[in-house]
Design a protein around this motif. Structure first.
Motif, PDB file in Angstrom:
ATOM      1  N   MET A  69     -31.074  -2.718  29.450  1.00 31.55           N
ATOM      2  CA  MET A  69     -30.200  -1.560  29.708  1.00 31.55           C
ATOM      3  C   MET A  69     -30.109  -0.725  28.434  1.00 31.55           C
ATOM      4  SD  MET A  69     -27.101  -0.699  31.645  1.00 31.55           S
ATOM      5  CE  MET A  69     -26.093   0.728  31.350  1.00 31.55           C
ATOM      6  N   ASN A  78     -29.264   3.406  26.680  1.00 31.54           N
ATOM      7  CA  ASN A  78     -28.755   4.760  26.850  1.00 31.54           C
ATOM      8  C   ASN A  78     -29.627   5.696  26.016  1.00 31.54           C
ATOM      9  OD1 ASN A  78     -26.931   6.898  27.506  1.00 31.54           O
ATOM     10  ND2 ASN A  78     -26.126   6.701  25.420  1.00 31.54           N
ATOM     11  N   ASP A 125     -32.349  10.358  36.741  1.00 28.70           N
ATOM     12  CA  ASP A 125     -31.073   9.658  36.965  1.00 28.70           C
ATOM     13  C   ASP A 125     -31.227   8.535  37.991  1.00 28.70           C
ATOM     14  OD1 ASP A 125     -29.703  11.078  35.078  1.00 28.70           O
ATOM     15  OD2 ASP A 125     -28.962  12.601  36.475  1.00 28.70           O
ATOM     16  N   GLY A 174     -32.753   5.704  36.367  1.00 28.62           N
ATOM     17  CA  GLY A 174     -31.715   5.046  35.576  1.00 28.62           C
ATOM     18  C   GLY A 174     -30.877   4.100  36.427  1.00 28.62           C
ATOM     19  N   GLU A 175     -30.487   4.573  37.633  1.00 27.52           N
ATOM     20  CA  GLU A 175     -29.675   3.720  38.523  1.00 27.52           C
ATOM     21  C   GLU A 175     -30.439   2.462  38.929  1.00 27.52           C
ATOM     22  OE1 GLU A 175     -27.752   7.580  40.717  1.00 27.52           O
ATOM     23  OE2 GLU A 175     -28.627   6.021  41.996  1.00 27.52           O
ATOM     24  N   HIS A 185     -30.598   2.108  33.268  1.00 25.51           N
ATOM     25  CA  HIS A 185     -30.529   2.914  32.037  1.00 25.51           C
ATOM     26  C   HIS A 185     -29.620   4.108  32.280  1.00 25.51           C
ATOM     27  CE1 HIS A 185     -34.030   0.596  30.977  1.00 25.51           C
ATOM     28  NE2 HIS A 185     -34.737   1.132  31.954  1.00 25.51           N
ATOM     29  N   THR A 186     -29.103   4.675  31.198  1.00 23.76           N
ATOM     30  CA  THR A 186     -28.366   5.928  31.368  1.00 23.76           C
ATOM     31  C   THR A 186     -29.001   7.016  30.493  1.00 23.76           C
ATOM     32  OG1 THR A 186     -26.807   5.149  29.715  1.00 23.76           O
ATOM     33  CG2 THR A 186     -26.115   4.964  32.005  1.00 23.76           C
ATOM     34  N   GLU A 235     -28.256  10.734  28.790  1.00 27.32           N
ATOM     35  CA  GLU A 235     -27.185  11.667  28.414  1.00 27.32           C
ATOM     36  C   GLU A 235     -27.872  12.990  28.039  1.00 27.32           C
ATOM     37  OE1 GLU A 235     -24.784   9.735  25.337  1.00 27.32           O
ATOM     38  OE2 GLU A 235     -24.766  11.678  24.323  1.00 27.32           O
TER      39      GLU A 235
END
Ligand code: NAD
Length: 358
Positions: A1, A3, A27, A30-31, A35-36, A38
């Motif tokens: 995981m 960011n 995104d 990512g889900e 991962h996220t 920004e």
């Protein structure tokens, strides 16, 4: 995981529409994979000129440098064509590449098997398919060389200069050799060594470096012949390495062979993992705001971002597989729809890719 911080520059014309779909894809990845992302929004190009009086505002370079990578749509449009050269949106592109030290532009040109009929080249010439990677030097050569106006034999004359250092040739050649090692181990260096001194040096340096990469079969080709060979027998190429201006022209030619400029991604890389990712096409002002632009080139640029800058190969493959599935199922935007095929819009195409992400 993990960011990741990404600078987001949608730009002008269709830029915001295609970047919007690419961000949705990222995104969703990512889900699925935990991962996220920004995003740090930036104005560059004509939209920045309208809002801030400059196409290249001061916050661009520091914000980009504070991020892991940059996502760019496209800049420019007829409204800004009358601005003086140094103030035009296209100049902002040169400034961001130079300011971020992005000297290597990677442009894959692939003919998807389902889209062979979209190519203007006869199917028998494409053979089993075309899968070329063009590695273009991006921060040197004539686009950055000495230029000016002077008094000449016939009155005032204007000049631009093609200049390369051995250092610049070596570093782009290394990117190309390494890319060839990860592919079919064939590298074609394109120059104009029969006329230009800078090309003779280019050829010598690329040849000397082949000792470091004995597994890579190196060939050389003059740019005029390369332009011809690309349409005569495109599948002969694996990796092509060339200068800024030759690469600019040849990669657009290669893009047309694939059938649509709307399908091709690109990565601009420097030292380290930082990169800038964008479709190879421009801002397409003729179709902007109509929800008909093809978002696939930008979506595939996200796959390159994941692979080259974020070290997420599995996630990159997931995007490429989703796009492949969409194309194999005959789902088309207007630019790649054949006679009698129904075309869907930008948002609908983005949604189709999203649905197939695993
Ligand atoms: P363009 O690539 O914007 O468009 C060429 C043709 O391809 C147009 O008919 C357009 O409708 C079509 N097209 C482009 N992208 C498409 C997509 N995703 N889906 C469907 N069709 C698509 O090139 P241009 O018309 O020469 O340039 C327009 C503007 O873009 C100019 O201001 C130019 O300077 C700028 N430009 C910017 C970049 C960049 O930001 N990297 C690159 C090239 C051109």
């Amino acid at each position: 995981m993990a960011n990741f911080k990404l600078a987001l520059i949608p730009g002008d014309g269709i830029g915001p529409e295609i970047v919007g779909e690419a961000v949705k894809v990222l995104d969703r990845v990512g889900e699925i994979y935990g991962h996220t992302f920004e995003y740090h929004d930036l104005l560059m190009g004509g939209c920045a000129y309208d809002a801030k009086g400059t196409c290249f505002p001061d916050d661009i370079l520091p914000t980009c440098r504070a991020c892991d990578s940059v996502i760019l749509g496209a800049v420019g449009g007829p409204k800004y064509d009358s601005l003086p050269g140094a103030e035009r949106p296209e100049k902002a592109l040169l400034k961001i590449r130079e300011g971020l030290g992005l000297y290597a532009n990677l442009r894959p040109a692939t003919v998807h098997s389902a889209l062979k009929s979209a190519s203007p080249i006869r199917a028998d010439l494409i053979g089993d398919g075309m899968d070329i990677l063009i590695v273009r030097e991006l921060t040197g050569g004539i686009y950055f060389g000495d230029r000016g106006t002077r008094e000449g034999k016939y009155g005032e004359e204007t000049y631009d200069t093609e200049a390369y250092s051995e250092f610049e040739v070596k570093r782009i050649a290394r990117v190309a050799y390494e890319a060839a090692m990860a592919r079919d181990k064939r590298l074609c260096s394109v120059d104009k060594a029969n006329v230009l001194d800078s090309s003779r040096m280019w050829r010598r340096v690329v040849t000397e470096m082949s000792a470091e990469f004995p597994e890579v079969a190196l060939t050389h080709m003059y740019v005029d012949n390369a332009a011809m060979q690309l349409v005569r027998d495109p599948s002969q190429f694996d990796v092509i390495v060339t200068s800024n201006m030759f690469g600019d022209i040849l990669s657009d030619e290669a893009s047309q062979i694939t059938g649509s400029i709307g399908l091709l991604p690109s990565a601009s890389l420097g030292e380290g993992s930082f990169g800038m990712y964008e479709p190879i096409h421009g801002s397409a002002p003729d179709i902007a705001g109509k929800d008909i632009a093809n978002p696939i080139a930008t979506i595939l640029s996200m796959a390159m971002l994941l692979k080259y800058s974020l070290g997420l190969g599995k996630e990159a493959q997931a995007i490429e597989d989703a796009v492949e599935a969409v194309l194999n199922e005959g789902i088309r935007t207007a630019d790649i729809a054949g006679a009698g095929e129904t075309a869907i819009g930008t948002k609908a195409m983005g949604a189709e890719v999203l649905k197939r992400l695993r």
